[in-house]
Design an enzyme around this catalytic site. Structure first.
Site, short mmCIF file in Angstrom:
data_model
loop_
_atom_site.label_atom_id
_atom_site.label_comp_id
_atom_site.label_asym_id
_atom_site.label_seq_id
_atom_site.Cartn_x
_atom_site.Cartn_y
_atom_site.Cartn_z
N ALA A 76 0.83 -1.20 0.00
CA ALA A 76 0.00 0.00 0.00
C ALA A 76 0.87 1.25 0.00
O ALA A 76 1.95 1.27 0.59
CB ALA A 76 -0.93 0.02 1.22
N ILE A 77 0.34 2.27 -0.65
CA ILE A 77 0.94 3.60 -0.68
C ILE A 77 -0.08 4.55 -0.08
O ILE A 77 -1.28 4.47 -0.38
CB ILE A 77 1.29 4.03 -2.13
CG1 ILE A 77 2.28 3.06 -2.78
CG2 ILE A 77 1.81 5.47 -2.16
CD1 ILE A 77 3.67 3.02 -2.18
N GLU A 109 -2.68 -11.93 -4.34
CA GLU A 109 -4.10 -11.86 -4.67
C GLU A 109 -4.48 -10.40 -4.78
O GLU A 109 -3.96 -9.56 -4.04
CB GLU A 109 -4.98 -12.51 -3.60
CG GLU A 109 -4.81 -14.01 -3.47
CD GLU A 109 -3.76 -14.40 -2.44
OE1 GLU A 109 -3.43 -15.59 -2.36
OE2 GLU A 109 -3.25 -13.52 -1.72
N ASN A 114 -9.90 -4.04 -8.66
CA ASN A 114 -8.76 -3.13 -8.47
C ASN A 114 -7.94 -3.05 -9.76
O ASN A 114 -6.84 -3.59 -9.86
CB ASN A 114 -7.89 -3.58 -7.29
CG ASN A 114 -6.88 -2.54 -6.87
OD1 ASN A 114 -6.59 -1.61 -7.61
ND2 ASN A 114 -6.33 -2.72 -5.68
N TYR A 121 0.55 -4.84 -11.81
CA TYR A 121 1.11 -6.19 -11.69
C TYR A 121 1.38 -6.79 -13.07
O TYR A 121 2.39 -7.45 -13.27
CB TYR A 121 0.18 -7.08 -10.86
CG TYR A 121 -0.06 -6.57 -9.46
CD1 TYR A 121 0.93 -5.88 -8.75
CD2 TYR A 121 -1.29 -6.73 -8.84
CE1 TYR A 121 0.71 -5.40 -7.47
CE2 TYR A 121 -1.51 -6.25 -7.56
CZ TYR A 121 -0.52 -5.58 -6.89
OH TYR A 121 -0.75 -5.10 -5.63
#
Length: 150
Positions: A76-77, A109, A114, A121
């Site tokens: 996460a950012i 996952e 998203n 990815y």
């Protein structure tokens, strides 16, 4: 973004409050603070890294290293720092680190909705290899299982 102002380092227990803050800002069903404490203090397979911008933690990534495979647990950012390619920088770092530690493959996952993360990815070479039905407890949304060879 000036990369001279960015540092990635191994997370310590002293970072746990900021990691948890970013987790809460990023996910509808965040991990508990205690879960991160356990990851950083008792899980011998867990490796967590933080990304600092101007010496402030603005992102983190966690992985479990099991034999020759790495599993991304969380990434996460801080929302205030998104869109600056910091997530990509952090993912490239953890992929290289996993490879240096002997991993040949990496998995994660991601929510089917998203699209930003899925796009990143795929850019990094991950391929969709399966679905976990109703994986997310808050919405029962499916997760895409993705893998990449390192």
């Amino acid at each position: 973004m000036n990369t001279d102002r960015i540092q990635i380092r191994r997370a310590t227990i002293g970072d746990v409050d900021r990691i948890w803050e970013i987790e809460q800002l990023s996910f509808s069903t965040p991990w508990s603070l205690q879960a991160f404490v356990n990851e950083l203090t008792t899980n011998k397979y867990a490796y967590y890294f933080v990304l600092e911008f101007d010496q402030k933690i603005v992102g983190y990534v966690g992985m479990w290293l099991l034999f020759d495979e790495a599993h991304i647990t969380n990434v996460a950012i801080d929302p205030a720092f998104r869109g600056k390619k910091l997530g990509e920088l952090l993912m490239r770092y953890v992929m290289n680190t996993a490879k240096a530690f002997g991993a040949n493959r990496m998995t994660l996952e991601v929510r089917v909705s998203n699209h930003v993360a899925i796009s990143l990815y795929k850019k990094l070479g991950f391929k969709e290899e399966g679905i976990r039905k109703n994986y997310y407890a808050d919405t029962f949304e499916d997760a895409i299982i993705m893998w990449v060879n390192l």
